[in-house]
Design an enzyme around this catalytic site. Structure first.
Site, short mmCIF file in Angstrom:
data_model
loop_
_atom_site.label_atom_id
_atom_site.label_comp_id
_atom_site.label_asym_id
_atom_site.label_seq_id
_atom_site.Cartn_x
_atom_site.Cartn_y
_atom_site.Cartn_z
N GLY A 20 0.81 -1.21 0.00
CA GLY A 20 0.00 0.00 0.00
C GLY A 20 0.85 1.26 0.00
O GLY A 20 0.54 2.23 -0.70
N ARG A 24 7.31 1.83 0.94
CA ARG A 24 7.58 0.39 1.05
C ARG A 24 7.94 -0.17 -0.32
O ARG A 24 8.75 -1.09 -0.43
CB ARG A 24 6.36 -0.36 1.58
CG ARG A 24 6.09 -0.12 3.02
CD ARG A 24 6.97 -1.00 3.90
NE ARG A 24 6.51 -0.91 5.26
CZ ARG A 24 7.24 -1.13 6.33
NH1 ARG A 24 8.51 -1.46 6.19
NH2 ARG A 24 6.74 -1.03 7.53
N ARG A 43 1.94 11.20 -8.63
CA ARG A 43 1.29 11.35 -7.32
C ARG A 43 2.08 10.71 -6.20
O ARG A 43 1.52 10.34 -5.15
CB ARG A 43 -0.13 10.77 -7.33
CG ARG A 43 -1.08 11.59 -8.17
CD ARG A 43 -2.46 10.97 -8.23
NE ARG A 43 -3.32 11.79 -9.04
CZ ARG A 43 -4.32 12.53 -8.55
NH1 ARG A 43 -4.61 12.51 -7.28
NH2 ARG A 43 -5.06 13.28 -9.35
N ARG A 87 -0.63 -8.63 -3.43
CA ARG A 87 -0.64 -7.54 -2.47
C ARG A 87 0.14 -7.97 -1.24
O ARG A 87 -0.06 -9.08 -0.72
CB ARG A 87 -2.09 -7.20 -2.10
CG ARG A 87 -2.24 -6.49 -0.77
CD ARG A 87 -3.63 -5.93 -0.57
NE ARG A 87 -3.95 -5.74 0.83
CZ ARG A 87 -3.43 -4.80 1.61
NH1 ARG A 87 -2.53 -3.96 1.14
NH2 ARG A 87 -3.78 -4.69 2.88
N SER A 90 -0.60 -4.83 5.46
CA SER A 90 -0.85 -5.10 6.88
C SER A 90 -2.35 -5.35 7.09
O SER A 90 -3.18 -5.00 6.24
CB SER A 90 -0.38 -3.94 7.74
OG SER A 90 -1.08 -2.77 7.36
N ASP A 206 -1.74 -5.16 13.92
CA ASP A 206 -2.41 -4.82 15.17
C ASP A 206 -3.52 -5.84 15.42
O ASP A 206 -4.00 -6.49 14.48
CB ASP A 206 -2.98 -3.40 15.13
CG ASP A 206 -3.81 -3.13 13.88
OD1 ASP A 206 -3.21 -3.05 12.79
OD2 ASP A 206 -5.03 -3.02 13.99
N ARG A 219 7.39 -4.38 12.38
CA ARG A 219 6.71 -4.24 11.08
C ARG A 219 7.71 -4.42 9.94
O ARG A 219 7.43 -5.07 8.95
CB ARG A 219 6.01 -2.88 10.99
CG ARG A 219 4.69 -2.86 11.73
CD ARG A 219 3.81 -1.69 11.29
NE ARG A 219 4.36 -0.42 11.70
CZ ARG A 219 4.20 0.11 12.90
NH1 ARG A 219 3.51 -0.51 13.82
NH2 ARG A 219 4.72 1.28 13.19
N1 HPA Z 1 -8.39 -1.89 9.84
C1 HPA Z 1 -8.24 -1.74 8.54
N2 HPA Z 1 -7.09 -1.92 7.94
C2 HPA Z 1 -6.02 -2.26 8.66
C3 HPA Z 1 -6.12 -2.43 10.03
C4 HPA Z 1 -7.37 -2.23 10.65
O1 HPA Z 1 -7.52 -2.36 11.86
N3 HPA Z 1 -4.89 -2.75 10.49
C5 HPA Z 1 -4.08 -2.77 9.43
N4 HPA Z 1 -4.76 -2.49 8.32
#
Ligand code: HPA
Length: 238
Positions: A20, A24, A43, A87, A90, A206, A219
């Site tokens: 994303g 990265r 962009r 993809r 995270s 998370d 990470r």
């Molecule tokens: N929500 C949406 N996208 C995410 C999250 C989340 O808690 N953590 C990492 N990407």
């Protein structure tokens, strides 16, 4: 050239890794590709092509959320003849089977995005991974995980990072969803539309059930594992 990607003919490889975050993308290109060349800075959404074991591979940032992902994936498929996209991103875990730094191989997605509802006029389309990519990622995972676990299952691709109705994520978790993220449904839907391969490999950054979060160093390290899995999968199906 396409509207949002400034690459010349042949400048994008048929195999693409998509983080994303465009920074990265630069880190992946510098760390994992040989002879990487930046083909687009439009962009700030950086794209690079280099080689892995002598085979061309590109890395293209997608941005966050389904609309941004849709723009880049659509142009990669229609203007550059990309054959497969993995993809690497995270996700937030919503399953107690997952811990921080574990990896989710997204077999299929649930979504609250209006994109599919508008396209399919109320019919519930099921955006799903390419099976050969998924199988290759499952095979590759143990050699990259360094103690973490990889699970195959569904993810909730939500349009809201800060949801007003978190109970919907809970209901999906009660139906087996492993994690929340924001892009995979759009990727899988466009891959289906254009007859290409796609997979999402997501690291748990998370945990929504416990509130735990990874550190920046964690990470970085877990990102490397995910990139290794994604590259192995891409090279295996080509
Ligand atoms: N929500 C949406 N996208 C995410 C999250 C989340 O808690 N953590 C990492 N990407």
């Amino acid at each position: 050239m396409s509207t949002h990607i400034a690459a010349g003919p042949g400048a994008v490889a048929p195999l693409v890794l998509m983080p994303g975050d465009p920074l990265r993308a630069r880190w992946i290109a510098e760390t994992f590709l040989d002879d990487a060349v930046c083909y687009s800075e439009v962009r700030g959404m950086l794209g690079y092509t280099g080689t892995v074991d002598g085979r061309p591979v590109s890395v293209q940032g997608s941005g966050m959320g389904a609309p941004s992902m849709s723009i880049y994936v659509h142009e990669l498929f229609t203007s550059y003849d990309v054959r497969a996209i993995v993809r690497v991103g995270s996700c937030g875990a919503i399953s107690d089977r997952l811990g921080l730094r574990d990896v989710v191989l997204a077999s299929a997605t649930h979504t609250d995005s209006a994109l599919n509802r508008l396209t399919f006029e109320g019919l519930d389309f099921a955006p799903a991974a390419d099976f050969d990519l998924l199988r290759a990622a499952v095979d590759a995972a143990p050699s990259h995980l360094a103690g973490a676990t990889a699970l195959v299952g569904t993810v909730f691709s939500s349009d809201s990072f800060y949801p007003t109705r978190p109970e919907l994520g809970t209901r999906l978790a009660e139906h087996g969803a492993l994690a929340v993220e924001m892009e995979t449904s759009a990727l899988y839907t466009l891959a289906a539309r254009f007859g290409r391969r796609a997979l999402a490999v997501c690291t748990v950054s998370d945990h929504l059930l416990t509130g735990a979060e990874t550190t920046a160093l964690e990470r970085q390290e877990s990102f490397a594992a995910m990139v290794g899995i994604g590259l192995d999968a891409l090279l295996a199906v080509d």
